[in-house]
Design a protein around this motif. Structure first.
Motif, PDB file in Angstrom:
ATOM      1  N   ALA A  22      18.800  57.795  71.141  1.00 44.82           N
ATOM      2  CA  ALA A  22      18.196  57.602  69.916  1.00 44.82           C
ATOM      3  C   ALA A  22      18.608  56.809  69.071  1.00 44.82           C
ATOM      4  CB  ALA A  22      17.920  58.904  69.336  1.00 44.82           C
ATOM      5  N   GLN A  23      20.003  56.396  69.042  1.00 46.08           N
ATOM      6  CA  GLN A  23      20.674  55.660  67.934  1.00 46.08           C
ATOM      7  C   GLN A  23      20.798  54.103  68.240  1.00 46.08           C
ATOM      8  OE1 GLN A  23      22.243  57.592  70.033  1.00 46.08           O
ATOM      9  NE2 GLN A  23      24.073  57.010  70.907  1.00 46.08           N
ATOM     10  N   PHE A  24      20.129  53.653  69.483  1.00 46.86           N
ATOM     11  CA  PHE A  24      19.813  52.070  69.819  1.00 46.86           C
ATOM     12  C   PHE A  24      18.766  51.638  68.944  1.00 46.86           C
ATOM     13  CE2 PHE A  24      21.783  53.217  74.267  1.00 46.86           C
ATOM     14  CZ  PHE A  24      23.120  53.028  73.820  1.00 46.86           C
ATOM     15  N   SER A  25      19.114  50.405  68.901  1.00 46.81           N
ATOM     16  CA  SER A  25      18.004  49.440  68.254  1.00 46.81           C
ATOM     17  C   SER A  25      17.134  49.159  69.355  1.00 46.81           C
ATOM     18  CB  SER A  25      18.556  48.148  67.304  1.00 46.81           C
ATOM     19  OG  SER A  25      19.465  47.403  68.375  1.00 46.81           O
ATOM     20  N   SER A  26      15.986  48.160  68.841  1.00 49.45           N
ATOM     21  CA  SER A  26      15.176  47.552  69.800  1.00 49.45           C
ATOM     22  C   SER A  26      15.841  46.787  70.723  1.00 49.45           C
ATOM     23  CB  SER A  26      13.656  46.884  69.443  1.00 49.45           C
ATOM     24  OG  SER A  26      14.225  45.874  68.443  1.00 49.45           O
ATOM     25  N   ARG A  27      16.913  46.035  70.222  1.00 46.97           N
ATOM     26  CA  ARG A  27      17.358  45.084  71.240  1.00 46.97           C
ATOM     27  C   ARG A  27      18.563  46.001  72.038  1.00 46.97           C
ATOM     28  NH1 ARG A  27      20.775  39.934  68.517  1.00 46.97           N
ATOM     29  NH2 ARG A  27      18.417  39.479  67.947  1.00 46.97           N
ATOM     30  N   GLY A  28      18.989  47.137  71.542  1.00 42.94           N
ATOM     31  CA  GLY A  28      19.666  47.671  72.506  1.00 42.94           C
ATOM     32  C   GLY A  28      18.965  48.422  73.552  1.00 42.94           C
ATOM     33  N   PHE A  29      17.654  48.520  73.196  1.00 46.43           N
ATOM     34  CA  PHE A  29      16.975  49.209  74.111  1.00 46.43           C
ATOM     35  C   PHE A  29      16.640  48.123  75.513  1.00 46.43           C
ATOM     36  CE2 PHE A  29      14.564  52.350  71.241  1.00 46.43           C
ATOM     37  CZ  PHE A  29      15.209  53.387  72.023  1.00 46.43           C
ATOM     38  N   ASP A  30      16.295  46.783  74.969  1.00 43.82           N
ATOM     39  CA  ASP A  30      16.242  45.905  75.968  1.00 43.82           C
ATOM     40  C   ASP A  30      17.491  45.657  76.871  1.00 43.82           C
ATOM     41  OD1 ASP A  30      13.960  45.569  74.775  1.00 43.82           O
ATOM     42  OD2 ASP A  30      14.525  43.405  73.746  1.00 43.82           O
ATOM     43  N   GLN A  31      18.756  45.847  76.286  1.00 39.23           N
ATOM     44  CA  GLN A  31      20.009  45.581  77.130  1.00 39.23           C
ATOM     45  C   GLN A  31      20.016  47.038  77.883  1.00 39.23           C
ATOM     46  OE1 GLN A  31      22.925  45.419  73.576  1.00 39.23           O
ATOM     47  NE2 GLN A  31      22.215  43.398  73.407  1.00 39.23           N
ATOM     48  N   GLN A  32      19.554  48.034  77.375  1.00 34.35           N
ATOM     49  CA  GLN A  32      20.002  49.324  78.388  1.00 34.35           C
ATOM     50  C   GLN A  32      19.016  49.193  79.629  1.00 34.35           C
ATOM     51  OE1 GLN A  32      23.066  50.617  77.239  1.00 34.35           O
ATOM     52  NE2 GLN A  32      21.925  52.692  77.851  1.00 34.35           N
ATOM     53  N   VAL A  33      17.742  48.744  79.403  1.00 39.14           N
ATOM     54  CA  VAL A  33      16.876  48.532  80.372  1.00 39.14           C
ATOM     55  C   VAL A  33      17.465  47.462  81.555  1.00 39.14           C
ATOM     56  CG1 VAL A  33      14.400  47.854  81.094  1.00 39.14           C
ATOM     57  CG2 VAL A  33      14.878  49.261  79.189  1.00 39.14           C
ATOM     58  N   GLU A  34      17.671  46.396  80.771  1.00 33.71           N
ATOM     59  CA  GLU A  34      18.552  45.561  82.013  1.00 33.71           C
ATOM     60  C   GLU A  34      19.757  45.941  82.369  1.00 33.71           C
ATOM     61  OE1 GLU A  34      17.041  42.647  83.034  1.00 33.71           O
ATOM     62  OE2 GLU A  34      15.688  42.169  81.083  1.00 33.71           O
ATOM     63  N   LYS A  35      20.548  46.604  81.909  1.00 31.45           N
ATOM     64  CA  LYS A  35      21.676  47.222  82.484  1.00 31.45           C
ATOM     65  C   LYS A  35      21.389  48.418  83.528  1.00 31.45           C
ATOM     66  CE  LYS A  35      25.654  50.037  81.493  1.00 31.45           C
ATOM     67  NZ  LYS A  35      26.525  50.817  80.282  1.00 31.45           N
ATOM     68  N   TYR A  36      20.096  49.121  83.246  1.00 25.50           N
ATOM     69  CA  TYR A  36      19.708  50.091  84.403  1.00 25.50           C
ATOM     70  C   TYR A  36      19.227  49.580  85.508  1.00 25.50           C
ATOM     71  CZ  TYR A  36      17.295  54.099  86.355  1.00 25.50           C
ATOM     72  OH  TYR A  36      16.597  55.247  87.111  1.00 25.50           O
ATOM     73  N   HIS A  37      18.558  48.447  85.262  1.00 26.67           N
ATOM     74  CA  HIS A  37      18.160  47.613  86.649  1.00 26.67           C
ATOM     75  C   HIS A  37      18.789  46.577  87.368  1.00 26.67           C
ATOM     76  CE1 HIS A  37      14.206  49.783  86.346  1.00 26.67           C
ATOM     77  NE2 HIS A  37      14.250  49.610  85.057  1.00 26.67           N
ATOM     78  N   LYS A  38      20.096  46.367  86.669  1.00 26.14           N
ATOM     79  CA  LYS A  38      21.025  45.551  87.299  1.00 26.14           C
ATOM     80  C   LYS A  38      21.492  45.811  88.625  1.00 26.14           C
ATOM     81  CE  LYS A  38      25.164  42.797  86.250  1.00 26.14           C
ATOM     82  NZ  LYS A  38      26.123  42.527  85.050  1.00 26.14           N
ATOM     83  N   PRO A  39      21.467  45.038  89.585  1.00 27.72           N
ATOM     84  CA  PRO A  39      21.758  45.306  90.963  1.00 27.72           C
ATOM     85  C   PRO A  39      23.383  45.734  90.874  1.00 27.72           C
ATOM     86  CG  PRO A  39      20.658  43.113  90.884  1.00 27.72           C
ATOM     87  CD  PRO A  39      20.983  43.517  89.515  1.00 27.72           C
ATOM     88  N   CYS A  40      23.679  46.834  91.614  1.00 27.67           N
ATOM     89  CA  CYS A  40      25.047  47.130  91.784  1.00 27.67           C
ATOM     90  C   CYS A  40      25.994  46.247  92.392  1.00 27.67           C
ATOM     91  CB  CYS A  40      25.063  48.394  92.348  1.00 27.67           C
ATOM     92  SG  CYS A  40      24.147  49.892  91.500  1.00 27.67           S
TER      93      CYS A  40
END
Length: 530
Positions: free
Chosen positions: A512-530
């Motif tokens: 909840a504490q993330f900003s909209s830019r933080g959301f984008d970063q989290q989404v990219e991080k989640y889908h980043k290939p291992c």
């Protein structure tokens, strides 16, 4: 109690005594009349399958938990497990029973053959045009509503009975009219009388709530002196009530029923308007279906040998599969976690999803749609007072609400435990909505929650834009990701990749504490290939 345990199966219809249910494990409710709900109460704790309208009524009036109510769409086939390992399944199709709001017939197909359970119904030839019946499939067992199965009892059609009621009212132009009814049914008759005589029909608040759900014409009110036609409980129509009513204004009472009823006052008129099939209609129905056997639902009114000339050869008793026997003989009457998971697996479940609002250009049109929908919701949620009786009678008939809509305003339902609408801030000031399921029932076919009341989910982005019903609604997991072609332009090509990643990211991954830019970063991080 007009309920049945179907032999050699785990199926029970309108049967709610677990102590006597034996090996029954799947429970179906045909409609909400009290003689079919004996034993059903707020303590019920097994999956209960019924139509969407009945789902609303059984929760509203019997307080059965929504956790156990499974609303099945009428006219569609649904698959249910018959054991706990997924080896045996059956298909059930709900067909309109033409009896009262929400009433259905059940067509069961499985290892036991094909069983049609009519519940209470009024036959019309159009029933034979239902896709599930017109394919010429053999009905092995027909459980038949035999309420009027008596050659000596001749009944008019509902159209003819309605004409008789209209003629009776015309003969009493200065009288108030009391129509004695049960708590559910004959709402269309009341609508017809209101339109015929251009008068309001006075209802109880409870019944008014029901007719608003059905989308009937705006001819009903709770204002006592607004109109001359009053719908009352049939038990109120008696000699003492007639004397009381006639002290203040000339009054006649009409009981539209095929039951044998004694008239205790000369101004009480009994008209054979029935929501059950007549004997001739039953004969036509059975002759068209040619079942192997007919089993009467009303035990005190046997069918005798009325249908012997219309039956197909009998089949042998079906062999119950071993896995189904184990399921039927399981010690626990409550469904196991394994069975519930299997039930959900057969429903084509959806993942937790998100819905993107349209851009501000569509705000004006969308806001108009939202205002109209919100006004309708407020009207249906308990504000039952009509305007003064001198208001001109409106006879425009609204369209029937879509009771089984898979998608409401484009929103995608998610966790049953969620009790509020969550709005996430997404890229480009686009709002993301997670739909609450607090006011909805489980849809068997899609695995999603379905609503009965027309409703909307509050939406908006930072610029005040409101989404329309044509926005892109995404589906997940077991279904290919698809979206409406009309909604395609909502996202520019350069943003569709990120949007798709949002759709494929579990909701609980966000914080909840993330900003909209933080959301984008989290989404990219989640889908980043291992």
């Amino acid at each position: 109690m007009n309920g049945t345990l179907i032999p050699h199966t785990p199926i029970a219809v309108d049967f709610w005594s677990l102590r006597r249910a034996g090996s029954a494990r799947l429970f179906f409710l045909s409609h909400m009349h009290s003689d079919h709900t004996v034993g059903l109460s707020s303590t019920w704790a097994r999956p209960l399958y019924c139509s969407p309208i009945t789902a609303y009524l059984v929760h509203r009036h019997l307080q059965v938990s929504k956790k156990w109510i499974r609303a099945l769409e009428v006219g569609e086939s649904h698959v249910l497990p018959l054991d706990e390992i997924g080896r045996e399944t059956m298909t059930v199709t709900l067909l309109d029973a033409n009896h009262c709001p929400g009433s259905v017939m059940f067509l069961f197909e499985g290892y036991f053959g094909t069983i049609l359970y009519t519940g209470d119904f009024r036959y019309t030839p159009s029933m034979l045009k239902e896709p599930a019946l017109k394919l010429g499939k053999q009905i092995h067992t027909l459980y038949l509503d035999n309420t009027n199965c008596n050659p000596a009892r001749v009944l008019p059609s509902r159209q003819e009975a309605a004409r008789q009621i209209i003629e009776l009212i015309r003969k009493h132009p200065q009288h108030n009219i009391k129509i004695g009814l049960y708590s559910l049914g004959k709402e269309s008759l009341l609508e017809q009388l209101a339109l015929e005589f251009q008068t309001w029909v006075v209802l109880s608040p409870r019944r008014l709530e029901l007719v608003q759900l059905l989308g009937l014409a705006d001819v009903f009110t709770v204002e006592e002196k607004a109109g001359r036609i009053h719908a009352v409980d049939h038990m109120e129509v008696c000699r003492s009530a007639m004397l009381h009513w006639n002290q203040t204004h000339p009054t006649i009472a009409i009981l539209p029923t095929s039951r044998k009823t004694h008239s205790s006052h000369p101004d009480i008129h009994i008209i054979p308007y029935s929501d059950h099939s007549s004997y001739s209609e039953l004969r036509a129905f059975v002759a068209a279906l040619k079942p192997c056997q007919v089993v009467p639902i009303v035990g005190r009114q046997p069918c005798r040998d009325y249908f012997q000339d219309s039956l197909s050869p009998r089949l042998s008793v079906p062999l119950v599969p071993h896995s189904v026997q184990q399921y039927m003989n399981s010690s626990s009457r409550k469904p196991s976690l394994l069975w519930l998971l299997l039930e959900r697996r057969l429903k084509r479940p959806r993942t937790q999803g998100v819905v993107f609002d349209s851009f501000p250009e569509t705000a004006d049109q969308s806001q108009g749609d939202m205002d109209s929908q919100e006004a309708k919701n407020n009207n249906l949620s308990g504000h039952l007072e009509k305007q003064a009786s001198h208001r001109p009678l409106q006879i425009k008939k609204p369209s029937l609400p879509d009771l089984c809509s898979k998608e409401r305003d484009g929103a995608v339902p998610f966790s049953e435990s969620q009790k509020m609408v969550t709005v996430l801030t997404a890229p480009l000031n686009v709002s993301v909505h997670l739909r609450s399921t607090d006011e909805e029932f489980m849809s068997l076919e899609t695995g999603e929650e379905i609503g009965v009341w027309p409703h909307s989910v509050p939406r908006g982005n930072h610029d005040g834009a409101v989404a329309t019903g044509n926005q892109s609604t995404w589906m997940g997991q077991d279904c290919p990701l698809t979206h409406s072609s009309e909604a395609t332009p909502l996202l520019a090509p350069e943003f569709r990749g990120l949007a798709l990643k949002y759709l494929l990211t579990p909701v609980n991954f966000f914080q909840a504490q993330f900003s909209s830019r933080g959301f984008d970063q989290q989404v990219e991080k989640y889908h980043k290939p291992c």
